[in-house]
Write an enzyme that holds these catalytic residues in place. Structure first.
Site, PDB file in Angstrom:
ATOM      1  N   CYS A 118      47.405  14.766  12.716  1.00 54.90           N
ATOM      2  CA  CYS A 118      47.773  14.391  11.353  1.00 54.90           C
ATOM      3  C   CYS A 118      46.577  13.939  10.522  1.00 54.90           C
ATOM      4  O   CYS A 118      46.739  13.413   9.426  1.00 54.90           O
ATOM      5  CB  CYS A 118      48.847  13.308  11.346  1.00 54.90           C
ATOM      6  SG  CYS A 118      48.281  11.691  11.891  1.00 54.90           S
ATOM      7  N   GLU A 120      44.238   7.361  18.226  1.00 55.73           N
ATOM      8  CA  GLU A 120      43.102   7.238  17.310  1.00 55.73           C
ATOM      9  C   GLU A 120      41.876   6.620  17.981  1.00 55.73           C
ATOM     10  O   GLU A 120      40.796   6.587  17.397  1.00 55.73           O
ATOM     11  CB  GLU A 120      43.485   6.366  16.114  1.00 55.73           C
ATOM     12  CG  GLU A 120      44.726   6.819  15.372  1.00 55.73           C
ATOM     13  CD  GLU A 120      45.239   5.771  14.413  1.00 55.73           C
ATOM     14  OE1 GLU A 120      44.854   5.828  13.229  1.00 55.73           O
ATOM     15  OE2 GLU A 120      46.021   4.899  14.843  1.00 55.73           O
ATOM     16  N   HIS A 172      42.065   8.810  -7.560  1.00 51.36           N
ATOM     17  CA  HIS A 172      43.250   9.382  -8.186  1.00 51.36           C
ATOM     18  C   HIS A 172      42.897  10.582  -9.048  1.00 51.36           C
ATOM     19  O   HIS A 172      43.711  11.492  -9.226  1.00 51.36           O
ATOM     20  CB  HIS A 172      43.974   8.315  -9.011  1.00 51.36           C
ATOM     21  CG  HIS A 172      44.786   7.395  -8.170  1.00 51.36           C
ATOM     22  ND1 HIS A 172      45.297   6.205  -8.618  1.00 51.36           N
ATOM     23  CD2 HIS A 172      45.177   7.492  -6.868  1.00 51.36           C
ATOM     24  CE1 HIS A 172      45.966   5.611  -7.647  1.00 51.36           C
ATOM     25  NE2 HIS A 172      45.905   6.368  -6.575  1.00 51.36           N
ATOM     26  N   ASN A 226      40.878  11.570  11.961  1.00 54.91           N
ATOM     27  CA  ASN A 226      39.844  10.864  11.187  1.00 54.91           C
ATOM     28  C   ASN A 226      39.285   9.679  11.961  1.00 54.91           C
ATOM     29  O   ASN A 226      38.073   9.538  12.140  1.00 54.91           O
ATOM     30  CB  ASN A 226      40.418  10.371   9.854  1.00 54.91           C
ATOM     31  CG  ASN A 226      40.887  11.507   8.968  1.00 54.91           C
ATOM     32  OD1 ASN A 226      40.773  12.669   9.331  1.00 54.91           O
ATOM     33  ND2 ASN A 226      41.412  11.184   7.814  1.00 54.91           N
ATOM     34  N   ASP A 227      40.190   8.811  12.430  1.00 61.34           N
ATOM     35  CA  ASP A 227      39.741   7.622  13.159  1.00 61.34           C
ATOM     36  C   ASP A 227      39.237   7.968  14.550  1.00 61.34           C
ATOM     37  O   ASP A 227      38.311   7.332  15.059  1.00 61.34           O
ATOM     38  CB  ASP A 227      40.864   6.588  13.248  1.00 61.34           C
ATOM     39  CG  ASP A 227      40.987   5.770  11.971  1.00 61.34           C
ATOM     40  OD1 ASP A 227      39.984   5.672  11.231  1.00 61.34           O
ATOM     41  OD2 ASP A 227      42.080   5.242  11.707  1.00 61.34           O
ATOM     42  N   ARG A 252      55.216   5.739   9.987  1.00 64.93           N
ATOM     43  CA  ARG A 252      54.225   4.944  10.714  1.00 64.93           C
ATOM     44  C   ARG A 252      54.424   3.486  10.337  1.00 64.93           C
ATOM     45  O   ARG A 252      54.443   3.145   9.159  1.00 64.93           O
ATOM     46  CB  ARG A 252      52.805   5.392  10.354  1.00 64.93           C
ATOM     47  CG  ARG A 252      51.727   4.608  11.112  1.00 64.93           C
ATOM     48  CD  ARG A 252      50.341   5.138  10.799  1.00 64.93           C
ATOM     49  NE  ARG A 252      49.937   4.871   9.422  1.00 64.93           N
ATOM     50  CZ  ARG A 252      48.829   5.358   8.848  1.00 64.93           C
ATOM     51  NH1 ARG A 252      48.033   6.152   9.530  1.00 64.93           N
ATOM     52  NH2 ARG A 252      48.532   5.066   7.604  1.00 64.93           N
TER      53      ARG A 252
END
Length: 579
Positions: A509, A438, A193, A461-462, A336
């Protein structure tokens, strides 16, 4: 002169005098209790919890109007963590069992929780450890009787750089009254964060430096390079001159980017490009509109299911989804469906059905597999989304689809949800259906999937991790994580070209979409829809405005044909430098 490397959080360059932030809890007292003293000690702990809750609520109410939307969401998360039994109840259990004072019981529980977080594989969830520690520290300070606030000097210099071990979301509320040029912290990672707030506050910042605070003296000159993730301590005149030049150049570039908010996103040869944003909170929508995004390409609905003891019911989900749709004012919202498993394991699963119990959770009951294993949860969510769709343009996207059979099964659940609404006499809207690509098996058979859906979205990413068998959060192998690896480029080319040929929308994405290093590559592969972190929208738009789509399609041929990972960087550099 000392140079330290960390994670770039807030973009930009700050040059100024260091101010060391003194934080942390003084020595935690330890004492044994008599049996008759335990009730009073429990009451003292409960009073500290109430005080801490009141402080956080007051901080949330004191957030300035021009503050980033993430700030309120993060303080709300701290309130949720405080009310969680692991912090509000289990220290009392330790206190009773061991007959010890509240401070020491909280210390024991905090150390236990810290160890549990360290064992989590997922980077985003592991970074939530810092949030837990920040809440526990505030609670501990209230127990001990220490001040909980960030006490900055009232007469800070105009060019003050804060040097802290860590900064909490609550701390940043005080930035509004202080002349803070930038900040650095010893703690934090790219998904912490602190990093997210650094980006959203638009303050140059570098985090995760390890021991920077110990190496810096009060009022010492420092340079914070929030672009390269570098902190320079006691720079010489030559370095200062160079960074002043870079600072001026960056500020000029940012002023130019801000003028692009209302500019249409199209290439030099007139190709219209759609720029979408990835969000996980309703409060993010205001920033989306301010940046001129074309819509939301990914709403991570699983965050509605975490940090709670029970499943969110249909009414609760409907309220959130419908609020989101209304706030989008006709722009598309892509939801999603719940993507749990691996390390996103909510407490309501229980010990016996926890998905992470598998030997290899990343290859186990996760994503759409978990939705199929929990059909009531899955259909409840889809009913809520369908009902909210009457207010605007809504899309539903299934995560981690590996095969056509999984997609068909998901569509059966969707039809069942529609029938249930019809039987109840509920109205619902039309939605477009898509799925995430993915997994290599989905990428290679994307043509069969596209016959059943309206669009696909590539989760880069995946896709990179599953294709290259590399965990980018594992320092021992992270050097192998290469988004532009020849195998990845070939998969991307296949997916994008297949979707374009079949007349279906395809987007990226993952982080590749928001990284300007890959913008020209993706354009050349035929991508026309990008979905990214909102903070990257304007820089990607700028790259698109200076690109020629037709020319890039021929320029990327060498990258598509290349099979040597060692040549990728050189070829990518040539592509990005080409006129």
């Amino acid at each position: 002169m000392i140079v330290l490397h960390g994670y770039a959080a807030g973009k930009g360059i700050a040059i100024g005098r260091a101010h060391l932030v003194v934080r942390g809890v003084s020595e935690v007292p330890q004492s044994s209790l008599k049996i008759e003293e335990i009730p009073n000690e429990i009451a003292r702990f409960e009073a500290a919890v109430k005080t801490t809750r009141k402080q956080l609520e007051q901080l949330r109410g004191a957030i300035p109007e021009n503050a980033p939307t993430e700030l309120g969401a993060f303080i709300s998360l701290h309130l949720m963590l405080l009310t969680d039994a692991t912090l509000s109840r289990e220290p009392i259990d330790i206190l009773e069992e061991q007959a010890i004072n509240a401070e020491w019981a909280l210390k024991i529980q905090t150390e236990r929780l810290s160890q549990q977080f360290d064992e989590i594989d997922d980077e985003y969830l592991r970074q939530r450890k810092q949030d837990m520690l920040q809440v526990a520290e505030r609670l501990q300070r209230n127990l001990i009787g220490q001040s909980t606030e960030l006490n900055l000097e009232a007469t800070l210099l105009d060019d003050t750089i804060l040097i802290a071990h860590d900064l909490s979301p609550a701390d940043t509320v005080y930035f509004k009254d202080q002349r803070v040029e930038g900040f650095v912290t010893d703690m934090g990672g790219p998904t912490s964060h602190t990093a997210i707030l650094g980006r959203s506050l638009n303050i140059p910042s570098v985090i995760g430096l390890g021991n920077a605070r110990r190496l810096i003296s009060e009022h010492e000159w420092v340079i914070v390079d929030g672009i390269g993730g570098v902190l320079i301590i006691d720079p010489d005149e030559l370095v200062l001159t160079e960074y002043r030049r870079r600072q001026k150049e960056y500020r000029t570039h940012q002023r130019a980017l801000n003028k692009l908010k209302k500019t249409a996103t199209e290439t030099l040869d007139g190709e219209q490009i759609e720029l979408l944003a990835n969000i996980e909170n309703v409060d993010d929508v205001k920033a989306i509109h301010n940046l001129g995004a074309d819509g939301i390409g990914l709403f991570r609905s699983e965050f509605l299911f975490l940090n709670r003891d029970t499943l969110p019911n249909e009414a609760e989900q409907y309220e959130i989804y419908s609020e989101l749709v209304k706030k989008m004012k006709g722009k598309p919202l892509n939801i999603r469906t719940v993507d749990l498993g691996v390390d996103k394991n909510p407490r309501w699963f229980g010990n016996n059905s926890t998905p992470n119990a598998a030997l290899n959770p990343a290859l186990g009951l996760t994503g759409i597999r978990l939705c199929h294993a929990e059909p009531i949860m899955f259909r409840t969510q889809m009913r809520a989304i369908l009902r909210a769709a009457v207010y605007g343009k809504v899309k539903i996207m299934f995560p981690m689809i590996a095969s056509l059979s999984e997609l068909k099964q998901s569509l059966v659940h969707l039809e069942t949800a529609k029938k249930q609404l019809i039987e109840r006499g509920e109205t619902f809207g039309d939605v477009e259906i898509g799925c995430m690509i993915e997994i290599p098996s989905a990428a290679l058979t994307v043509s069969s999937l596209l016959k059943w859906v309206d669009f696909v979205s590539i989760g880069s990413n995946d896709l990179v991790q599953y294709t290259l068998a590399v965990d980018r959060n594992d320092d021992s192998v992270s050097y192998l994580y290469q988004p532009a690896h020849p195998a990845i480029i070939k998969l991307l080319a296949h997916i994008i070209r297949t979707a374009n040929r079949m007349g279906k929308t395809v987007s990226v994405c993952g982080e590749m979409a928001g990284d300007t290093q890959y913008t020209r590559l993706l354009l050349g592969l035929g991508l026309r829809t990008f979905s990214m972190n909102p903070s990257n929208l304007l820089s990607v738009k700028d790259a698109i405005l200076h690109a020629h789509a037709d020319k890039l399609e021929s320029d990327v041929v060498k990258l598509v044909r290349n099979e040597d990972p060692d040549k990728v960087d050189v070829l990518l550099k040539k592509l990005n430098e080409a006129a």
